[in-house]
Design an enzyme around this catalytic site. Structure first.
Site, PDB file in Angstrom:
ATOM      1  N   HIS A 199       0.770  -1.081  -0.129  1.00  0.00           N
ATOM      2  CA  HIS A 199      -0.045  -0.086   0.076  1.00  0.00           C
ATOM      3  C   HIS A 199       0.735   1.123  -0.011  1.00  0.00           C
ATOM      4  O   HIS A 199       0.420   2.363  -0.157  1.00  0.00           O
ATOM      5  CB  HIS A 199      -0.957  -0.020   1.204  1.00  0.00           C
TER       6      HIS A 199
HETATM    7  C1  UD1 Z   1      -1.127   5.393   6.774  1.00  0.00           C
HETATM    8  C2  UD1 Z   1       0.253   5.860   6.982  1.00  0.00           C
HETATM    9  C3  UD1 Z   1       1.308   4.833   6.650  1.00  0.00           C
HETATM   10  C4  UD1 Z   1       0.548   3.308   7.317  1.00  0.00           C
HETATM   11  C5  UD1 Z   1      -0.742   3.075   6.738  1.00  0.00           C
HETATM   12  C6  UD1 Z   1      -1.330   1.972   7.404  1.00  0.00           C
HETATM   13  C7  UD1 Z   1       0.615   8.222   6.914  1.00  0.00           C
HETATM   14  C8  UD1 Z   1       1.815   9.317   6.092  1.00  0.00           C
HETATM   15  N1  UD1 Z   1       0.642   7.058   6.375  1.00  0.00           N
HETATM   16  O1  UD1 Z   1      -0.976   5.259   5.079  1.00  0.00           O
HETATM   17  O2  UD1 Z   1       2.393   5.052   7.531  1.00  0.00           O
HETATM   18  O3  UD1 Z   1       1.485   2.317   7.017  1.00  0.00           O
HETATM   19  O4  UD1 Z   1      -1.786   4.328   7.014  1.00  0.00           O
HETATM   20  O5  UD1 Z   1      -2.697   1.661   6.635  1.00  0.00           O
HETATM   21  O6  UD1 Z   1       0.245   8.556   7.939  1.00  0.00           O
HETATM   22  N2  UD1 Z   1      -8.864   5.489   2.960  1.00  0.00           N
HETATM   23  C9  UD1 Z   1     -10.015   4.948   3.349  1.00  0.00           C
HETATM   24  N3  UD1 Z   1     -10.284   4.587   4.210  1.00  0.00           N
HETATM   25  C10 UD1 Z   1      -9.988   4.754   5.364  1.00  0.00           C
HETATM   26  C11 UD1 Z   1      -8.570   5.447   5.523  1.00  0.00           C
HETATM   27  C12 UD1 Z   1      -7.921   5.769   4.442  1.00  0.00           C
HETATM   28  O7  UD1 Z   1     -10.783   4.952   2.345  1.00  0.00           O
HETATM   29  O8  UD1 Z   1     -10.526   4.354   6.550  1.00  0.00           O
HETATM   30  C13 UD1 Z   1      -8.216   5.729   1.861  1.00  0.00           C
HETATM   31  C14 UD1 Z   1      -8.305   7.445   1.339  1.00  0.00           C
HETATM   32  O9  UD1 Z   1      -8.968   7.676   0.283  1.00  0.00           O
HETATM   33  C15 UD1 Z   1      -7.099   7.986   1.797  1.00  0.00           C
HETATM   34  C16 UD1 Z   1      -6.046   6.450   1.407  1.00  0.00           C
HETATM   35  O10 UD1 Z   1      -7.008   5.334   1.675  1.00  0.00           O
HETATM   36  O11 UD1 Z   1      -6.940   9.121   0.895  1.00  0.00           O
HETATM   37  C17 UD1 Z   1      -4.798   6.790   2.118  1.00  0.00           C
HETATM   38  O12 UD1 Z   1      -5.096   7.007   3.494  1.00  0.00           O
HETATM   39  P1  UD1 Z   1      -3.928   7.817   4.361  1.00  0.00           P
HETATM   40  O13 UD1 Z   1      -4.391   7.570   5.714  1.00  0.00           O
HETATM   41  O14 UD1 Z   1      -3.705   9.095   3.877  1.00  0.00           O
HETATM   42  O15 UD1 Z   1      -2.608   6.944   4.286  1.00  0.00           O
HETATM   43  P2  UD1 Z   1      -2.395   5.444   4.219  1.00  0.00           P
HETATM   44  O16 UD1 Z   1      -1.850   5.167   2.840  1.00  0.00           O
HETATM   45  O17 UD1 Z   1      -3.426   4.774   4.984  1.00  0.00           O
END
Ligand code: UD1
Length: 373
Positions: A203
């Site tokens: 991811h």
């Molecule tokens: C975040 C952490 C990463 C960790 C990962 C674990 C940072 C910079 N990154 O990355 O270190 O390894 O979490 O999962 O803090 N989204 C959903 N539902 C959710 C959460 C996210 O659909 O509940 C989608 C959204 O479109 C979002 C994307 O996933 O834009 C990424 O989520 P984000 O929290 O920005 O970063 P992660 O890739 O999850």
């Protein structure tokens, strides 16, 4: 005041909160959920499975660009801190919520404890590396999970009085989960046989955010799935990117690869434990596979957790198809390093040590809390 925001945070705060609850004579604990992760599969299911108490305060921040997400967490968390006046803010891991809340607390003059301090990938293209360095530089108590963390903090000039080598809280959760795995029906649900499949989790932005990289990954998964059945619980970020780049169909078409929604903690631990190999770019999974003694191929060029490579079952493979093919062949032949579980305090008692240290350090200064109900 504990802070958690994203999936890996929940695995780390669960054992900490369980342990701190035993010290109610000294600590009055609360939990703030920033809402960085909000889907039930990314958050609620972890609270249920790990028996984490409901958050006392929810910031409901959600997904945004890095700057907006960090700023929104800071704006909301500052109000919480001013209203509640905690003696100590405890942050875990390296996500945006970790750094944002550490920064707010430090600026207000509230002490910060960072659990999983000192890890360094030395790769400044990773948002997590920035979060780690900033959080450590602001923290008063730095709790370190592996020896490389001690060396990194020493080199950065952090006073040794602030640094405590306590072991790995992620492994506390893993050992706790080991006693509950009987409840998981994941192998039946996914129609899998022990040691006859591999698990994939990818991811990281560096792997899934570009067309070129996703395309390489699809090719690699095709190659590996020609040799062993694969199960791939899709992170929402990956699913969005696969759709955006028109590649979800390509992966779905691989007949020996099964895509699933994100899994609960117990199901995922069970899935890893019984697998033949894991292909990942996660941080915590490198540690969990080492502790479970399952071969792990990490699709990154570096790791902030070198103990897993030096002593454990982890090998960095990047997106090198030939190296991955070679490693998979060796694993399937039974010819792969099985490693040893790091003896350095990966024993399920890291949270106990952290609570013990903070009890003496903070408890002494917070004698007024002893009267709290
Ligand atoms: C975040 C952490 C990463 C960790 C990962 C674990 C940072 C910079 N990154 O990355 O270190 O390894 O979490 O999962 O803090 N989204 C959903 N539902 C959710 C959460 C996210 O659909 O509940 C989608 C959204 O479109 C979002 C994307 O996933 O834009 C990424 O989520 P984000 O929290 O920005 O970063 P992660 O890739 O999850």
């Amino acid at each position: 005041m504990f802070v958690a925001g994203a999936r890996p945070n929940f695995v780390k705060i669960a054992p900490l909160m369980r342990e701190f609850a035993k010290h109610r004579d000294v600590f009055k604990i609360s939990l703030v959920h920033t809402g960085q992760h909000y889907d039930f599969e990314m958050s609620g299911v972890f609270f249920q499975g790990l028996q984490i108490p409901d958050p006392d305060i929810h910031l409901n921040v959600g997904s945004h660009s890095h700057a907006v997400q960090t700023a929104k967490i800071m704006l909301s968390f500052e109000k919480v801190v001013i209203r509640n006046k905690p003696d100590l803010v405890i942050v875990v891991g390296d996500v945006n919520s970790t750094m944002a809340c550490a920064l707010v607390a430090a600026k207000i003059g509230i002490k910060v404890a960072h659990v999983e301090a000192g890890l360094r990938s030395f790769d400044w293209t990773m948002p997590e590396e920035i979060n780690r360095v900033v959080t450590d530089s602001l923290s008063d108590y730095l709790f370190v999970s592996e020896k490389s963390g001690l060396e990194n903090l020493k080199r950065e000039g952090v006073s040794s009085e602030k640094v405590h080598f306590v072991g790995n809280v992620m492994i506390d959760s893993l050992i706790w989960a080991g006693k509950h795995l009987g409840k998981s029906k994941v192998l039946d649900d996914l129609n899998l046989t022990e040691k006859e499949y591999g698990v994939v989790t990818l991811h990281r932005p560096s792997n899934v955010d570009s067309d070129a990289s996703l395309s390489e990954i699809c090719g690699i998964l095709q190659l590996v799935s020609d040799n062993i059945k694969l199960v791939y619980p899709l992170h929402p970020r990956t699913k969005i990117m696969l759709k955006k780049h028109g590649m979800l169909g390509k992966l779905t078409a691989l007949k020996n690869l099964q895509l699933t929604d994100p899994l609960s903690y117990l199901d995922f631990v069970k899935l890893m434990k019984e697998s033949r190999l894991v292909l990942t770019d996660s941080g915590g999974i490198q540690e969990e596979t080492t502790a479970l003694r399952v071969p792990c191929l990490t699709m990154r060029e570096n790791t902030e957790r070198p103990i897993t490579v030096i002593q454990g079952t982890n090998t960095l493979v990047g997106k090198d198809r030939r190296k991955i093919a070679r490693c998979v062949t060796n694993i399937l032949k039974g010819n792969f390093k099985m490693g040893t579980v790091p003896p350095d305090l990966w024993d399920g008692r890291a949270s106990q040590r952290i609570a013990g240290i903070l009890r003496t350090k903070v408890g002494v200064d917070s004698s007024h809390l002893k009267a709290a109900p």
